[in-house]
Design an enzyme around this catalytic site. Structure first.
Site, PDB file in Angstrom:
ATOM      1  CG  ASP A  28      -1.734   1.196   1.402  1.00 27.46           C
ATOM      2  OD1 ASP A  28      -2.322   1.639   0.400  1.00 27.46           O
ATOM      3  OD2 ASP A  28      -1.805   1.734   2.518  1.00 27.46           O
TER       4      ASP A  28
ATOM      5  CG  ASP B  13      -1.632   2.395   6.788  1.00 25.73           C
ATOM      6  OD1 ASP B  13      -1.741   3.487   7.344  1.00 25.73           O
ATOM      7  OD2 ASP B  13      -2.042   2.173   5.630  1.00 25.73           O
TER       8      ASP B  13
ATOM      9  CG  ASP C 269      -3.925  -1.512   3.032  1.00 17.41           C
ATOM     10  OD1 ASP C 269      -4.132  -1.321   1.824  1.00 17.41           O
ATOM     11  OD2 ASP C 269      -3.512  -0.625   3.802  1.00 17.41           O
TER      12      ASP C 269
END
Length: 1243
Positions: free
Chosen positions: A431, A887, A891
């Site tokens: 990410d 985070d 995700d």
């Protein structure tokens, strides 16, 4: 007082009157209202919520779950059955369960206790480990569930209540900076018009704040006391995972009002830029949309563990084979020879050796042999591995190098099942927001009136210059010939001072000053009001005014009143950085009302600060489709200005013919900023005549008041008519600040041979900027941009869109194939809409074929579901070990789908961490986690499993050989407790020490030689050739041990008095040789010795003698035939000790010869480094020329990462250097002096 005044100022601003394009301010049409009413009560839209009456939801049919959530794998009732099922899914455990059951009958060759006790011990330890890990998950759930929120109880009184105690219908008050505890219906906010700002980064990864607005009817509920008599009923959709939809209505004060997603506040999003909100719980606990988007964490197993099952199958096949041989041999002996051996006749009730029923006896002998040779299958392998993995995770968790001083957090291994998988990763899917970046924007550079400010020297330039020091003579040249002041380089004897400005350029010098959050700008020409000496003073002044006025920010008083500085809140972090920058340049935005914006400006004419008021006439806010923002203001003289900022392509298209004076220079600066990975926005303005404005404002006001689907089109047309004929002022460049060490970490991972994909929900431009910033992209990289064409997108036909994407993929892949051998790497950038088509069944193979052949892949505008789908497809298509890192809650799917999921325990919620296998404080710790701990764990587990196979084959086959030697009698060579002690005590400690402490090289060397990591992805240490080799090594050792003992002890007496070896002496002697051999073998494969290894290896051998002494001292009814076997039987015999030494040496000789040949003629990378360390032990080996050469060789030629960008920059410098030399040579050779010299008759 400061907070109160701030709240008062914000309360006066009615954003609903300023915003034009935001969806939450668009009135619903009558058609939309009617559609919502028709859905209510239908299947999927049956939920009823009694606001402020949670007690009505304690009984059916309106009973809904509490707000308690759980991510644990077990509970009190399910732990025992589920844990037992998990344990006996393993082939080895299931086999020993059957053996334990058979031990209850007379068939077993061993006692019941010796078979059942190890099984109970092994399964018990494994279940205990599962319980401990699930307990940790429970504690994390407890931390979330025990958060508190202000909740209404009665009579307008709000008290702190635990999240887990919330019920549907509860009214809560959430303050600024707090997370929403559940899905809430917004009732009112701290702003007068019920507007609030929500950060959804934890859900969709976007940093821009979302605007939410309550209904007009509930605006009055803005104080605690107003809720004393509040009652309402909500009818809405049932719980579902759709984050962006919500249908319902609310009945309040005998009126019904439709609801939309603009009134829904989702769990795990955060309240920002708003003092407080009141809301009522609509969905709680596992009914919330965020939780419904998550899935149960799948059961993950490492590749080594999956391969272990195949090894167990091989060993089980060996077991069945030798059991069949024993059964068939027994059948032959029973039929042919047993009839004549009347003196060996067994009792009639013995069915195992019944000559009258040879076939039945052979079948029973087969079952007995399966139990007897069961030691071929290592029962303690699984439990030893689990103990080792738990200890490995403890070492990982306690590694001081993996501790972050800023957050006071360290790396946490949340599961121990995947330690060795860390050493086999080949693909990383990451990410962006909060993972690579730290969610902070910094003002770095700007271009005003065609002049670049802020310094152009990048880290890549510096590193390239340092690398070139030893290669070139001092040679200065200008990189940008259009601006001689842009940058100059002197590669020779590099230092920061060597970049001292030429031609009066002072911006390249390092200036020390106070650190200002959001402002990382160093250029003396603009700071400290030096901009007043610029040649284009009006343009510079207008540039700063655009920065200070074109925004939606709110000033807040800073704690440091002496410095007279303000802090700001805004919809996006970029706006905050602009406001801080304008303040530092002398244009402080200090106050705003509904229609007024006040600046404290530095006046060049009076050289003093003056306060100027600007009337805010209109605000045309930023949107993803517009890609620009404008404000229309009038100054104190009545002049009307349109101030605009936006994407450079959008602004450049709207420039007037006389507004392009700086376009060429600005475009060059934009390219330079983009290469540095900076986000850029262009600034422009225009002056508007009063009559033109009045005419336009009438049209715009009518469009704004329009109700219906044509409203957006009318607003866009109106904005187009005013946002034109702009005059370009320049561009700003802000840095989406990377976390500390991200570029270095990515560079090291690239050198270790890992490929990195970036998956983000952000727009393409932002993703590309971050790609450059963290060196996933290079300026010389050939980029493929996959996106739907306007025609295909407007047709909205799946077939047309597929053909469009397929055509782009095929043309791109053709270019990859044609230019694969060239230096320039390839990069792939694809947006969410194109990705949706590319991931379809008949397109995905072509897309993945292109993607895996590119050096880097960036997927932007990706939804959480697409992230998980990409991860799954990459894993399936490539067959490589994938690691996903993120985070936020968006995700979670990706983290769970990957072979290894890593969560960043940063500033956001804990959803990613709770779904992950490992948690990191920051991305940079991934380098050490993989390259050091991953490499170590892979080697340790590989060696450990192979050694287990070796020692059990060496031990188990001696039983089979004895069976052959004794004509398949079924007699056991060893005492029952010898068998039990072998795996449980006498060989378990050394192998655990090997699995926990073994290191082929130190951590520093792992990082210096990242190519060592490739041993894991290539599976060097756990290949089938190694597995078969260790099995053969076990076979050889067992043959040597058994044959040497049999043929040395059988024909001779053991002691001087003629004592010959009986079966107990033979068994004890053979067992001693096995214990010595397998423990000395583990000493040979150990590279890193500590006192623990020495204690465990030699202590295990000593423990055997102690056990034999103590066990033999027990009364005969306990010790049986082993009574005093050491003291009176074998101990006094010199032959016993001689055999032990001889057998150990001969057994280990084949392996010793193998490692000598391998290290001498076919060394591996770690062998070479070990030898170099030993050879230069007295000196600093790292200064040695050979060491440096091997270190360079170990760094794989990478196409991404900081090192790759430096290499590309050096190539560029060399080319420019050669051009400069060639230019000088031509100018000299073409000069008249040179010609006269060369044509002179005296030459």
């Amino acid at each position: 007082m400061v907070a109160a005044s701030s709240r008062k100022r914000k309360g006066k601003i009615r954003w609903s009157k300023l915003y034009s394009f935001a969806a939450c301010f668009r009135p619903l049409t009558s058609k939309e209202r009617l559609a919502a009413r028709e859905l209510i009560g239908q299947p999927g839209f049956s939920r009823v919520v009694f606001c402020n009456e949670p007690h009505l939801h304690k009984r059916k049919p309106y009973k809904y779950p509490y707000n308690y959530i759980s991510t644990t794998k077990y509970n009190v009732l399910t732990f025992l059955p589920r844990a037992l099922f998990e344990q006996f899914r393993r082939v080895a455990n299931f086999y020993f369960l059957l053996a334990a059951i058979f031990s209850l009958f007379s068939l077993a060759p061993f006692s019941r206790a010796s078979l059942i006790a190890p099984l109970v011990f092994v399964v018990g330890i494994s279940m205990l480990k599962e319980a401990v890990e699930d307990w940790h998950r429970f504690l994390q759930d407890l931390d979330v569930n025990n958060r508190t929120v202000k909740t209404h109880i009665s009579n307008g009184v709000f008290v702190d209540k635990l999240w887990k105690e919330l019920r549907v219908g509860d009214v809560v008050k959430v303050n600024k900076g707090e997370y929403f505890p559940s899905d809430l219906l917004l009732l009112s906010s701290g702003n007068e018009d019920g507007v609030c700002y929500v950060e959804t980064m934890n859900l969709d990864g976007e940093t821009n704040l979302k605007i939410k607005r309550c209904l007009e009817a509930s605006l009055c509920l803005n104080e605690d006391e107003e809720f004393s008599k509040f009652k309402a009923t909500v009818h809405c959709e049932d719980p579902n995972p759709n984050l962006y939809t919500f249908v319902g209505n609310i009945e309040f004060e005998k009126e019904s009002y439709p609801l939309s997603p603009s009134q829904l506040l989702l769990r795990d999003s955060k309240l920002r830029n708003t003092d407080y909100i009141y809301g009522v719980v609509i969905f709680s606990g596992h009914d919330t949309k965020a939780v419904r988007n998550s899935t149960r964490s799948p059961s993950k197993r490492s590749r080594i563990e999956r391969k272990m099952d195949h090894i167990i199958y091989i060993l089980f096949s060996m077991l069945v084979l030798v059991s069949l041989v024993s059964s068939f041999g027994s059948l032959l002996y029973l039929r042919q020879d047993m009839v004549d051996w009347w003196y060996l006749q067994l009792p009639d009730d013995n069915k195992v050796n019944d000559p009258s029923k040879p076939v039945q006896s052979a079948g029973l002998q087969f079952i007995r042999a399966l139990i007897l040779y069961g030691y071929l299958i290592p029962i303690s392998l699984y439990v030893s591995i689990e103990v080792v993995k738990v200890l490995q995770t403890m070492l990982i968790n306690k590694d001081i190098e993996l501790y972050d001083d800023v957050t006071c957090k360290s790396v946490q291994a949340r599961t121990s099942n995947l330690n060795e998988e860390l050493g086999q990763v080949e693909m990383i899917l990451s990410d962006k927001t909060g993972t690579l970046t730290c969610n902070q924007m910094e003002f770095r550079k700007c271009s005003i009136a065609g002049v670049s400010y802020g310094g152009d020297i990048t880290e890549v330039d510096l590193a390239a210059s340092m690398r070139m020091n030893a290669d070139f003579e001092p040679f200065e040249f200008s990189i940008d010939e259009t601006d001689g002041a842009t940058r100059s380089f002197e590669p020779f004897e590099f230092s920061v001072s060597s970049f001292s400005a030429q031609n009066g350029n002072a911006r390249l010098t390092k200036t020390e000053g106070p650190v200002i959050k959001g402002f990382n700008f160093r250029d003396d020409r603009l700071t400290n009001e030096n901009w007043i000496h610029g040649s284009n003073l009006f343009d510079i002044t207008m540039f700063f005014r655009v920065m200070a006025l074109c925004h939606t920010g709110i000033p807040l008083e800073d704690d440091n009143h002496k410095m007279d500085k303000l802090s700001y809140e805004a919809e996006s972090p970029e706006e905050v950085s602009f406001l801080i920058a304008s303040q530092e340049f002398g244009f402080q935005f200090c106050r705003r009302t509904q229609s007024l914006m006040v600046l404290r400006e530095f006046d060049p004419s009076s050289m003093k600060e003056v306060e100027r008021e600007y009337k805010l006439l209109n605000l045309l806010e930023f949107s993803s489709s517009r890609k620009r923002m404008s404000v229309i203001v009038s100054n104190e003289d009545g002049q009307i200005f349109l101030l605009c900022k936006g994407a450079d392509s959008i602004i450049f298209d709207r420039l007037a013919d006389n507004g392009r004076a700086y376009e060429q220079a600005t475009t060059m600066h934009l390219s330079s900023y983009a290469e540095d990975g900076l986000r850029t926005l262009a600034f422009a303005y225009r002056t508007i005549e009063a009559a033109e404005y009045e005419s336009w404002n009438t049209i715009f006001t009518q469009a704004k008041a329009t109700i219906g689907p044509e409203r957006e089109e009318l607003l866009e047309q109106a904005s187009e008519t005013i946002e034109k004929d702009l005059i370009l002022l320049g561009v700003v460049a802000v840095e989406d600040k990377l976390q500390k060490g991200v570029p270095e970490c990515i560079d090291k991972l690239a050198q270790a041979g890992l490929k990195i994909w970036l998956l983000t929900g952000d727009k393409r431009e932002t993703a590309i900027n971050i790609g450059f910033a963290c060196s996933l992209l290079r300026q010389d990289m050939k980029q493929f941009h996959l996106s739907l064409s306007r025609d295909a997108e407007s047709n909205n036909q799946v077939k047309d869109m597929k053909e469009d994407i397929l055509q782009q993929i095929e043309s791109s892949y053709k270019m990859v194939c044609e230019e694969r051998n060239k230096e320039a790497p390839f990069g792939l950038v694809i947006d969410g809409k194109a990705l949706e088509i590319a991931l379809r069944g008949d397109v995905k193979d072509e897309f993945l074929q292109l993607a895996v052949n590119c050096a880097s892949v960036i997927c932007c505008r990706v939804s959480p579901k697409q992230k998980a789908l990409i991860t799954r497809l990459v894993k399936q298509y490539t067959g490589k070990t994938t690691l996903a890192i993120g985070d936020g809650a968006n995700d979670v799917g990706m983290i769970q789908e990957a072979d290894i999921g890593v969560g960043i325990s940063g500033m956001e919620g804990m959803q990613a961490v709770m779904a992950s296998d490992f948690s990191l404080p920051q991305f940079r710790f991934l380098e050490r986690l993989l390259i050091v701990h991953g490499h170590w764990c892979y080697q340790r587990i590989s060696k450990m499993v192979l050694y287990f196979v070796y020692k059990n084959v060496a031990f188990g086959l001696t039983l089979f050989y004895y069976e052959l030697y004794t004509s398949f009698s079924g007699e056991v060579l060893y005492d029952d407790w010898y068998m039990t002690m072998f795996n449980v005590m006498l060989t378990s400690l050394p192998v655990i020490a090997l699995g926990v402490l073994e290191q082929d090289v130190s951590s520093d060397i792992c990082l210096q030689f990242p190519a060592l990591y490739q041993q894991g992805p290539r599976n060097v240490h756990f290949s089938w050739s190694r597995i078969i080799g260790w099995i053969l090594n076990g076979v050889v050792s067992s043959l040597v041990i058994f044959l040497a003992n049999i043929y040395i002890l059988s024909p001779t007496a053991m002691r001087e008095n003629g004592f010959v070896a009986d079966i107990d002496s033979l068994g004890a002697t053979t067992y001693t040789c096995i214990i010595w051999t397998v423990n000395c073998q583990i000493a040979l494969i150990t590279s890193h010795f500590t006192w623990i290894q020495h204690l465990s290896i030699w202590g295990s051998i000593l423990l055997w003698y102690i056990f034999l002494l103590v066990y033999g001292a027990l009364p005969p009814n306990f010790s049986g035939n082993a009574f005093q076997v050491l003291v009176e039987g074998i101990g006094p015999a010199p032959l016993y000790w001689m055999i032990t030494v001889l057998v150990v040496v001969v057994s280990l000789l084949p392996y010793f010869i193998h490692i000598v040949i391998q290290r001498s003629y076919f060394p591996m990378d770690d062998h070479i480094i070990q030898e170099m360390e030993q050879c230069y032990k007295k000196y600093d080996v790292r200064d040695n020329e050979m060491w440096v050469r091997e270190q360079r060789n170990s760094q794989r030629s990478t196409r991404i990462g900081f090192s790759a960008r430096v290499d590309a920059k050096i190539l560029s410098f060399n080319q420019q250097l050669q051009q400069k030399k060639l230019s000088i040579y031509r100018s000299v050779t073409n000069s008249p002096i040179y010609r006269s010299i060369t044509t002179s008759p005296f030459s």
